[in-house]
Design a protein around this motif. Structure first.
Motif, mmCIF file in Angstrom:
data_model
loop_
_atom_site.group_PDB
_atom_site.id
_atom_site.type_symbol
_atom_site.label_atom_id
_atom_site.label_comp_id
_atom_site.label_asym_id
_atom_site.label_seq_id
_atom_site.Cartn_x
_atom_site.Cartn_y
_atom_site.Cartn_z
ATOM 1 N N ARG A 8 0.952 -1.270 0.078
ATOM 2 C CA ARG A 8 0.043 -0.046 0.024
ATOM 3 C C ARG A 8 0.905 1.205 0.193
ATOM 4 N NH1 ARG A 8 -5.139 -1.150 2.667
ATOM 5 N NH2 ARG A 8 -5.664 -3.125 2.231
ATOM 6 N N TRP B 110 -4.848 6.409 -0.141
ATOM 7 C CA TRP B 110 -3.812 5.086 -0.010
ATOM 8 C C TRP B 110 -4.305 4.333 -1.378
ATOM 9 C CZ3 TRP B 110 -0.555 3.299 3.577
ATOM 10 C CH2 TRP B 110 -0.727 3.912 4.942
ATOM 11 N N HIS C 66 -3.339 0.505 -3.675
ATOM 12 C CA HIS C 66 -2.828 -0.896 -3.657
ATOM 13 C C HIS C 66 -1.667 -0.827 -4.639
ATOM 14 C CE1 HIS C 66 -5.315 -3.232 -0.939
ATOM 15 N NE2 HIS C 66 -6.239 -2.366 -1.285
#
Length: 347
Positions: A249, A256, A258
């Protein structure tokens, strides 16, 4: 192998176990007697605080290796985690000699701060995480405006974790890696340790090429899931590539994201093409890498102030808050953090 002491602290008999573990870790690291005594003092005070102020908790003690070019002993990291009521007055608790319990040594967290090469804590109503590192060669430095840190916990209090993380530097490049050897135990640890050694030899290469080199090196092992993140400190660009079930992350500019690894096994089932993701690295950026011992749907911290703390504190807080009795850990768990240096913006 990655030796870790994971000690539950729920009665006074475990305080001695924590002190003995700290001394054993210093012996393994090759730390001198003076700094070993400092580690034993810090470990005892942290364990005592868990009992007296949090109703118990957990101490995780391990080694933090320096890149081989630095040619110095590993640091010993002492991490205290609890779900207690938190520290009402952190400033007072950090003053040298402060203690609110007759059973404490009276050294206080302020003394831990003074005797540690690095010390930090984060405390809220959800509990406290405190990290002390003892490094006999002095204060730590990773690179320009950068910090790294992590925590590694073996399954079921085993002696060795099959996970490993490390960082190294080659010119303007700072590279962080996390490896999860298949399964757990000694053979898993051998695979992840092999990945660490190969990173040190290949840190000057791009991330995809580093993974290809690791694949060749790990073919004699059971294999591992591996993720590599490399920051060009001159250009402010982060590149990331992973093979296998390693989570990542990235926090930047208030959100945030991925970063997804590609399916496969380094050392066994390597993809023909390794996707590489590039992102801009800013003054508030922070990267979290973790093995699959952490639930895949863990929720990033809501308190952004946490991100200004020592990366090892960030990693330990994420590990603590992602676990629950309803979802027991079923594997070794490792969390590593690369962060821009935001310590001057600490609350």
């Amino acid at each position: 192998m990655t030796r870790v002491w994971d000690i539950p602290v729920h009665d006074s008999t475990r305080v001695r176990d924590v002190r003995v573990a700290a001394e054993a870790a210093c012996l393994l690291a090759g730390i001198d007697p003076h700094h070993t005594a400092l580690a034993a003092l810090a470990a005892t005070e942290l364990a005592t605080n868990l009992l007296k102020h949090a109703g118990g908790g957990r101490m995780v003690i391990g080694l933090v290796d320096h890149p081989p070019e630095e040619a110095r002993p590993a640091a010993v990291q002492l991490t205290a985690l609890d779900h207690g009521p938190g520290i009402g007055d952190v400033s007072a608790a950090m003053r040298d000699g402060h203690s609110t319990s007759d059973a404490s040594l009276g050294a206080g967290l302020g003394t831990c701060l003074r005797i540690s090469s690095a010390f930090d804590l984060y405390s809220t109503h959800r509990g406290t995480v405190a990290v002390s590192r003892i490094d006999q060669d002095g204060k730590e430095k990773v690179g320009p405006a950068l910090r790294t840190g992590g925590i590694n916990v073996p399954l079921a209090h085993d002696e060795h974790s099959g996970d490993a993380w490390c960082w190294t530097r080659s010119g303007a490049l700072v590279t962080v890696m996390l490896a999860d050897g298949l399964g757990h135990g000694a053979k898993a640890a051998h695979a992840s340790d092999t990945a660490v050694g190969e990173l040190y030899r290949a840190a000057h290469l791009p991330v995809a090429e580093i993974l290809r080199r690791m694949h060749l090196a790990l073919r004699i092992t059971r294999g591992a899931a591996v993720a590599v993140a490399q920051l060009d400190t001159d250009g402010g660009e982060l590149t990331f590539a992973g093979v296998g079930n390693i989570g990542a992350r990235l926090y930047t500019e208030g959100s945030w994201e991925h970063l997804v690894s590609h399916p496969g096994i380094v050392g066994a089932q390597f993809p023909a093409t390794v996707p590489v993701r590039s992102r801009t690295w800013g003054p508030d950026s922070l990267l979290v890498l973790h093995s699959d011992g952490l639930p895949s749907r863990w929720v990033p911290p809501e308190d952004i102030d946490l991100l200004a703390h020592d990366p090892a504190v960030v990693a330990a807080t994420i590990l603590r808050d992602a676990s629950s009795p309803a979802s027991p850990v079923r594997d070794d768990t490792c969390v590593a953090v690369l962060a821009a240096d935001r310590s001057d913006r600490r609350p």
